[in-house]
Design an enzyme around this catalytic site. Structure first.
Site, PDB file in Angstrom:
ATOM      1  CD  GLU A   1      -2.085   6.786 -13.916  1.00 34.48           C
ATOM      2  OE1 GLU A   1      -1.918   6.797 -15.143  1.00 34.48           O
ATOM      3  OE2 GLU A   1      -2.832   5.982 -13.345  1.00 34.48           O
TER       4      GLU A   1
ATOM      5  CB  CYS B   1      -8.569  11.009  -6.909  1.00 35.41           C
ATOM      6  SG  CYS B   1      -7.997   9.378  -6.420  1.00 35.41           S
TER       7      CYS B   1
ATOM      8  CB  CYS C   1       0.273  -0.025  -2.880  1.00 36.32           C
ATOM      9  SG  CYS C   1      -0.563  -0.291  -1.302  1.00 36.32           S
TER      10      CYS C   1
ATOM     11  CB  CYS D   1      -5.871  -5.094  -2.653  1.00 36.84           C
ATOM     12  SG  CYS D   1      -5.673  -4.322  -1.034  1.00 36.84           S
TER      13      CYS D   1
ATOM     14  CB  CYS E   1      -5.816  -2.701  -6.059  1.00 34.45           C
ATOM     15  SG  CYS E   1      -5.005  -1.098  -6.186  1.00 34.45           S
TER      16      CYS E   1
ATOM     17  CB  CYS F   1     -11.907   3.271  -7.738  1.00 37.17           C
ATOM     18  SG  CYS F   1     -12.853   4.587  -7.132  1.00 37.17           S
TER      19      CYS F   1
HETATM   20  N1  SAH Z   1      -4.729   2.313  -0.337  1.00 32.97           N
HETATM   21  C1  SAH Z   1      -5.910   2.989   0.013  1.00 32.97           C
HETATM   22  C2  SAH Z   1      -6.263   4.106  -0.923  1.00 32.97           C
HETATM   23  C3  SAH Z   1      -6.100   3.883  -2.393  1.00 32.97           C
HETATM   24  S1  SAH Z   1      -7.214   2.768  -3.169  1.00 32.97           S
HETATM   25  C4  SAH Z   1      -7.059   2.023   0.166  1.00 32.97           C
HETATM   26  O1  SAH Z   1      -6.934   0.874  -0.220  1.00 32.97           O
HETATM   27  O2  SAH Z   1      -8.072   2.439   0.704  1.00 32.97           O
HETATM   28  C5  SAH Z   1      -8.728   3.696  -3.256  1.00 32.97           C
HETATM   29  C6  SAH Z   1      -9.990   2.818  -3.318  1.00 32.97           C
HETATM   30  O3  SAH Z   1     -10.132   2.168  -4.603  1.00 32.97           O
HETATM   31  C7  SAH Z   1      -9.985   1.723  -2.286  1.00 32.97           C
HETATM   32  O4  SAH Z   1     -11.223   1.557  -1.668  1.00 32.97           O
HETATM   33  C8  SAH Z   1      -9.654   0.536  -3.138  1.00 32.97           C
HETATM   34  O5  SAH Z   1      -9.982  -0.641  -2.500  1.00 32.97           O
HETATM   35  C9  SAH Z   1     -10.452   0.815  -4.371  1.00 32.97           C
HETATM   36  N2  SAH Z   1     -10.061  -0.004  -5.512  1.00 32.97           N
HETATM   37  C10 SAH Z   1      -8.855  -0.537  -5.757  1.00 32.97           C
HETATM   38  N3  SAH Z   1      -8.864  -1.221  -6.914  1.00 32.97           N
HETATM   39  C11 SAH Z   1     -10.102  -1.131  -7.414  1.00 32.97           C
HETATM   40  C12 SAH Z   1     -10.716  -1.585  -8.611  1.00 32.97           C
HETATM   41  N4  SAH Z   1     -10.035  -2.281  -9.515  1.00 32.97           N
HETATM   42  N5  SAH Z   1     -12.009  -1.273  -8.824  1.00 32.97           N
HETATM   43  C13 SAH Z   1     -12.683  -0.528  -7.916  1.00 32.97           C
HETATM   44  N6  SAH Z   1     -12.148  -0.050  -6.785  1.00 32.97           N
HETATM   45  C14 SAH Z   1     -10.876  -0.348  -6.527  1.00 32.97           C
HETATM   46 FE1  SF4 Z   2      -2.747  -0.594  -1.950  1.00 38.11          FE
HETATM   47 FE2  SF4 Z   2      -4.514  -0.830  -3.917  1.00 38.11          FE
HETATM   48 FE3  SF4 Z   2      -4.852  -2.224  -1.685  1.00 38.11          FE
HETATM   49 FE4  SF4 Z   2      -5.210   0.456  -1.662  1.00 38.11          FE
HETATM   50  S1  SF4 Z   2      -6.427  -1.043  -2.771  1.00 38.11           S
HETATM   51  S2  SF4 Z   2      -4.081  -0.786  -0.168  1.00 38.11           S
HETATM   52  S3  SF4 Z   2      -3.630   1.072  -3.168  1.00 38.11           S
HETATM   53  S4  SF4 Z   2      -3.153  -2.430  -3.128  1.00 38.11           S
END
Ligand code: SAH
Ligand code: SF4
Length: 387
Positions: free
Chosen positions: A92, A105, A112, A116, A119, A345
């Site tokens: 996306e 974005c 990934c 995390c 996420c 995000c």
């Molecule tokens: N992998 C990279 C970039 C993609 S995630 C990273 O982790 O930085 C982009 C941003 O969205 C990151 O700061 C991530 O931690 C945040 N993010 C991920 N899941 C989220 C959620 N459920 N709510 C708010 N922010 C989130």
């Molecule tokens: Fe991967 Fe999501 Fe963690 Fe970014 S926030 S590193 S996209 S798992």
């Protein structure tokens, strides 16, 4: 004969390709401008190229941006596109219009590996890296679609953030080539300050990015100590907070801005206490620096069912922000955009074939399945459920 996808090339790559065809470098520049500045998808439209070259290109090359599976428009004007990446993978991208800028974005990987806990992409596991053309193709499509749609002769997208699906610094070579296309004056001509790579903290690649292609840097911190970050961002077990912060300080030298942004997702009862804020202040002040080498961007957690987590209440986010700002650290709270279309995000999920079994380990059920429907593209089947 295999055809080259010209979206895979930065200008040097395109010049090398043109050379193979017996063409001079200035032809590559012309071609590059047609593709990226004017959004041409057909060689026949490139009227200032010799007909013989256009015909040669038509047999040897294509301009192949990924196909759209679905477009969703939010009540706040954000637009989310789901792109088909083939073989069951879809990623996306989201366009976020604001008064003074238009931000896109984009995704860098199908899924990934970092995993995390908060996420949605992390919960899906990992399928593969996107190619240069698949990364650039998201911008190529969005910019020219929006220009046409808005009837604009001007550029619509002024900022690009690699904050969609994937960890950009784990797809380093392709991401750097794609960044070069974004910055190139013969293509999108974006300012380095307006292109942001967001990373969960791949320390050696932060340093390498500073050498190869310094753009604005955002680092996903999300925790104020290693015990907590080890759980939230598993990559922390490899690169600790101290190592990540040192890499950020080193990056300030090549960086186009004089600060690094720390993203901090506000999770109710997990990382949002006054004690956590105080720990962050101490962290950024280490090494006799005051707090103005970095900024904090607090992201209210965007929930999705499988996470089992909830967003911190607004009062707690405000109190957390105040502790940081009172300590002299510039702190903003990110406005949530596009959440009615799951475009905020961390909600970007697309669909990936999980080759790592991360999803299984994280206890996720299936997301939406994509079923091919002949040549017209793909449709989404209702059978599987999210969450
Ligand atoms: N992998 C990279 C970039 C993609 S995630 C990273 O982790 O930085 C982009 C941003 O969205 C990151 O700061 C991530 O931690 C945040 N993010 C991920 N899941 C989220 C959620 N459920 N709510 C708010 N922010 C989130
Ligand atoms: Fe991967 Fe999501 Fe963690 Fe970014 S926030 S590193 S996209 S798992």
């Amino acid at each position: 004969m295999t055809t080259a996808n010209l979206l895979d090339f930065d200008l040097d790559g395109l010049a090398a390709f043109c050379e193979q065809l017996g063409e001079k470098r200035f032809r590559a520049t012309q071609l590059f401008r047609w593709i990226h500045q004017r959004g041409a998808a057909e060689f026949a439209d490139m009227t200032d190229l010799a007909k013989s070259l256009r015909e040669k290109l038509a047999t040897r090359a294509s301009i192949g941006s990924p196909h759209i599976i679905r477009q969703s428009i939010s009540s706040d004007g954000s637009i989310k596109w789901l792109f088909d990446m083939g073989a069951g993978d879809a990623v996306e991208a989201v366009f976020i219009p604001e008064q003074d800028r238009g931000t896109l974005c984009i995704s860098s990987q199908a899924g990934c590996v970092v995993g995390c806990t908060f996420c949605s992409t992390g919960h899906q596991g990992f399928s593969r890296n996107l190619s240069v053309g698949e990364i650039v193709g998201q911008l190529w499509f969005a910019e020219h679609f929006l220009r046409k749609h808005l009837g604009s002769a001007e550029r619509v997208i002024s900022n690009v953030v690699l904050m969609g699906m994937g960890e950009p610094l784990l797809n380093y070579d392709n991401v750097v080539k794609a960044l070069r296309v974004m910055l190139d004056d013969h293509a999108y001509g974006l300012s380095r300050r307006r292109v942001t790579v967001s990373t969960s903290g791949v320390v050696p690649m932060i340093d390498q990015l500073g050498v190869d292609c310094p753009v604005a840097l955002a680092v996903s911190l999300h925790a104020s100590n290693d015990t907590l970050r080890d759980q939230l961002v598993p990559l922390n077990r490899k690169y600790s907070i101290a190592e990540v912060l040192q890499a950020c300080r080193r990056y300030l030298t090549p960086a186009p801005r004089d600060f690094v942004t720390f993203e901090y997702c506000m999770l109710d009862g997990v990382n949002d206490s006054a004690q956590h804020a105080a720990e962050l202040v101490a962290l950024v002040r280490q090494g006799n620096k005051d707090g103005n080498w970095c900024k904090f961007n607090l992201i209210p957690f965007n929930p999705f069912p499988a996470s089992g987590l909830t967003r911190s209440p607004t009062e707690r986010i405000v109190a957390f922000a105040k502790i940081l700002s009172d300590a002299g650290i510039v702190t903003t709270v990110r406005k949530t955009r596009g959440d009615d279309i799951d475009a905020a995000c961390g909600q970007l999920a697309g669909e990936v074939k999980d080759i790592t079994n991360v999803a299984k380990r994280m206890g996720r059920r299936r997301t939406i399945a994509i079923t091919p429907v002949g040549q017209g593209g793909v449709s989404l089947s209702e059978g599987a459920i999210r969450g």
